[in-house]
Design an enzyme around this catalytic site. Structure first.
Site, PDB file in Angstrom:
ATOM      1  N   HIS A  74       0.847  -1.199   0.000  1.00 51.76           N
ATOM      2  CA  HIS A  74       0.000   0.000   0.000  1.00 51.76           C
ATOM      3  C   HIS A  74       0.880   1.246   0.000  1.00 51.76           C
ATOM      4  O   HIS A  74       1.348   1.685   1.054  1.00 51.76           O
ATOM      5  CB  HIS A  74      -0.930  -0.018   1.222  1.00 51.76           C
ATOM      6  CG  HIS A  74      -1.940   1.091   1.231  1.00 51.76           C
ATOM      7  ND1 HIS A  74      -3.194   0.942   1.770  1.00 51.76           N
ATOM      8  CD2 HIS A  74      -1.897   2.362   0.762  1.00 51.76           C
ATOM      9  CE1 HIS A  74      -3.879   2.071   1.641  1.00 51.76           C
ATOM     10  NE2 HIS A  74      -3.101   2.950   1.042  1.00 51.76           N
ATOM     11  N   HIS A  86       1.481   5.286  -2.087  1.00 51.42           N
ATOM     12  CA  HIS A  86       1.025   6.300  -3.036  1.00 51.42           C
ATOM     13  C   HIS A  86       2.271   6.923  -3.665  1.00 51.42           C
ATOM     14  O   HIS A  86       2.914   7.775  -3.054  1.00 51.42           O
ATOM     15  CB  HIS A  86       0.200   7.373  -2.327  1.00 51.42           C
ATOM     16  CG  HIS A  86      -1.040   6.841  -1.684  1.00 51.42           C
ATOM     17  ND1 HIS A  86      -2.270   6.861  -2.301  1.00 51.42           N
ATOM     18  CD2 HIS A  86      -1.245   6.250  -0.484  1.00 51.42           C
ATOM     19  CE1 HIS A  86      -3.179   6.312  -1.498  1.00 51.42           C
ATOM     20  NE2 HIS A  86      -2.576   5.925  -0.391  1.00 51.42           N
ATOM     21  N   LYS A 117      -8.995  -1.139  -6.083  1.00 51.38           N
ATOM     22  CA  LYS A 117      -9.082  -0.524  -4.762  1.00 51.38           C
ATOM     23  C   LYS A 117     -10.475   0.086  -4.604  1.00 51.38           C
ATOM     24  O   LYS A 117     -10.918   0.845  -5.461  1.00 51.38           O
ATOM     25  CB  LYS A 117      -8.018   0.567  -4.632  1.00 51.38           C
ATOM     26  CG  LYS A 117      -8.123   1.432  -3.369  1.00 51.38           C
ATOM     27  CD  LYS A 117      -7.638   0.707  -2.140  1.00 51.38           C
ATOM     28  CE  LYS A 117      -7.812   1.521  -0.864  1.00 51.38           C
ATOM     29  NZ  LYS A 117      -6.868   2.615  -0.706  1.00 51.38           N
ATOM     30  N   HIS A 150     -10.605   0.078   1.456  1.00 47.91           N
ATOM     31  CA  HIS A 150     -10.366   1.122   2.476  1.00 47.91           C
ATOM     32  C   HIS A 150     -11.558   1.025   3.431  1.00 47.91           C
ATOM     33  O   HIS A 150     -12.671   1.374   3.055  1.00 47.91           O
ATOM     34  CB  HIS A 150     -10.294   2.499   1.811  1.00 47.91           C
ATOM     35  CG  HIS A 150     -10.198   3.645   2.781  1.00 47.91           C
ATOM     36  ND1 HIS A 150      -9.168   4.556   2.756  1.00 47.91           N
ATOM     37  CD2 HIS A 150     -11.008   4.023   3.802  1.00 47.91           C
ATOM     38  CE1 HIS A 150      -9.358   5.440   3.733  1.00 47.91           C
ATOM     39  NE2 HIS A 150     -10.463   5.142   4.376  1.00 47.91           N
ATOM     40  N   ASP A 202       1.151   2.541   3.724  1.00 46.93           N
ATOM     41  CA  ASP A 202       0.308   3.667   3.297  1.00 46.93           C
ATOM     42  C   ASP A 202       1.167   4.928   3.130  1.00 46.93           C
ATOM     43  O   ASP A 202       0.761   6.030   3.518  1.00 46.93           O
ATOM     44  CB  ASP A 202      -0.856   3.900   4.282  1.00 46.93           C
ATOM     45  CG  ASP A 202      -1.940   4.794   3.675  1.00 46.93           C
ATOM     46  OD1 ASP A 202      -1.866   5.103   2.471  1.00 46.93           O
ATOM     47  OD2 ASP A 202      -2.855   5.193   4.421  1.00 46.93           O
ATOM     48  N   PRO A 246      -4.337  14.315   4.630  1.00 49.34           N
ATOM     49  CA  PRO A 246      -3.831  13.249   5.497  1.00 49.34           C
ATOM     50  C   PRO A 246      -2.748  12.424   4.799  1.00 49.34           C
ATOM     51  O   PRO A 246      -2.778  12.259   3.583  1.00 49.34           O
ATOM     52  CB  PRO A 246      -5.078  12.386   5.735  1.00 49.34           C
ATOM     53  CG  PRO A 246      -5.899  12.574   4.489  1.00 49.34           C
ATOM     54  CD  PRO A 246      -5.621  13.975   4.012  1.00 49.34           C
ATOM     55  N   GLY A 247      -1.822  11.895   5.579  1.00 51.42           N
ATOM     56  CA  GLY A 247      -0.822  10.989   5.000  1.00 51.42           C
ATOM     57  C   GLY A 247       0.554  11.185   5.595  1.00 51.42           C
ATOM     58  O   GLY A 247       0.928  12.300   5.958  1.00 51.42           O
TER      59      GLY A 247
END
Ligand SMILES: [Zn+2]
Length: 415
Positions: free
Chosen positions: A66, A68, A152, A179, A291, A309-310
């Site tokens: 996971h 990005h 996803k 998710h 993530d 967020p992240g």
């Protein structure tokens, strides 16, 4: 970063739970992109990485299912080159990239463009999840593209594309990654991290798993970044696989609002976090997945109510997770399972050290306090991380992908 030199052997303390190899000091001999054999001594000629006598583990290559990597219109945050260079630096040999990009990967054309970018730019092995398309008629064309791991499902897909979600659930040839939050959870925002965790509570996660499980489904369903023990229990009860992120396993909500720790699902209180960690140590969580979600410094400096967020993780999470090994809470074999062999299996890939296995290997030097030295040598575009200053418990000695050296610690030399 190395261009990708072909290696002949990697020597060190070999650990591979899948092959029953634990703790022997030996050498993995590589031919082309596969493991050709295991020998006590390295071959006399050729390029050899010899970590014997240094306490360095040679593990099946780490996998992060996971991440990005961003790219395209979001390349100011991260792109496929910087994100996979960060992966290699962290010891990660295979990443699975998420489709909430700009443009979104919800058509065959968008997916093809992303795959082209990865083919040209990626330093490590990769997979991509497709986004839920606007019409089920795209599904077949999207899933047959090479390196597409599955689809996803986001909360917004449950709200807006339920017809296609139903079609995906009915297939028996797909991996669907969920998710686990209902769309309603996304309306609950709060400046205070603790209250945010309450407003966006565990019940939204459980409800999302229940909603999917209550439907007739044939696909393989994987619940990603579960942040609550009850979500893990629900997923296991329904024969779904499940991963957890390092921040939900190792950190709880901070006292004060700060965008660096803002993440979805939110950080929980210390009791929930302890329960998650317990479930990881009891092997109820199949994989650790980071993530990795990079943003620009400007974005992370925005007000906590509106900032994105992240957390940036690809370089550091293997070395944060290894603190469980150093503390004695987790055996190195268990570490290899949750960080390599199990996530690989969920993605339909192999990570192992036996002859015939792909020569994708992580050499992990455990122990030490690597803080400042670590941050002087990073590749992600997003360098502002909430865990900076904390202890890391290992360092990547080398990362080998399909027989090629893609990262070598500056302190080591190839023979
Ligand atoms: Zn994500």
């Amino acid at each position: 970063m190395l261009a990708g030199e072909q290696l002949l052997a990697v020597c060190g303390t070999l650990v591979d739970p899948a092959s029953g190899i634990h703790g022997e000091e030996s050498c993995i001999v590589i031919e082309s992109d596969v493991v050709a054999g295991i020998r006590e001594e390295p071959p006399s000629g050729g390029r050899v990485l010899d970590f014997r006598g240094t306490g360095t583990y040679v593990l099946p290559g780490l996998v992060d299912m996971h991440v990005h990597l961003r790219g395209m219109r979001l390349s100011y945050k991260e792109d496929e080159a910087s994100g996979t260079a960060a992966a290699a630096r962290g010891g990660v040999t295979l990443v699975a990239d998420m489709p909430n990009t700009a443009p979104r990967l919800d058509t065959p054309e968008a997916l093809l463009h992303k795959l082209w970018r990865l083919r040209v730019l990626s330093r490590v092995e990769y997979r991509v999840y497709a986004a839920v398309p606007p019409t089920p008629s795209y599904i077949d064309e999207m899933i047959k593209l090479p390196s597409v791991a599955g689809f996803k499902i986001y909360p917004s897909d449950i709200a807006e594309r339920w017809g296609t979600v139903e079609s995906l659930l009915g297939r028996d040839d797909l991996l669907l990654v969920l998710h686990p939050e209902l769309p309603e959870a996304e309306k609950a925002e709060h400046e205070d991290p603790a209250l945010r965790g309450v407003a966006r509570g565990c019940h939204w996660e459980e409800a999302a798993v229940d909603l999917i499980a209550g439907h007739s489904w044939g696909a393989r369903i994987h619940v990603t970044h579960a942040s609550c023990a009850s979500t893990v229990q629900k997923a296991k009860r329904h024969n779904m696989t499940v991963d957890a992120a390092p921040h939900h396993l190792l950190y709880h909500a901070p006292v004060r609002g700060n965008c660096l720790w803002k993440v979805n699902p939110p950080l929980r209180d210390h009791i929930e976090q302890s329960l998650m960690l317990k479930m990881l140590l009891e092997a109820q969580i199949d994989a650790v997945a980071s993530d990795h979600a990079p943003h620009s410094l400007h974005e992370k400096n925005l007000d906590p109510l509106i900032c994105p967020p992240g957390i940036t993780w690809l370089e550091a999470w293997p070395h944060t997770l290894s603190c469980l090994v150093v503390s004695g809470a987790m055996r190195i074999e268990e570490y290899a399972e949750v960080a390599s062999t199990k996530p690989a299996a969920i993605l339909g890939a192999r990570r192992c050290l036996e002859p015939g296995c792909p020569a994708s290997i992580t050499a992990l030097a455990i122990g030490g306090q690597w803080g400042d030295r670590f941050y002087a040598n990073t590749f992600s575009k997003a360098r502002h991380v909430p865990y900076r200053g904390e202890r890391l418990c290992s360092e990547t000695a080398a990362t080998v992908v399909a027989g090629r050296l893609v990262y070598l610690d500056p302190g080591w030399r190839i023979r």
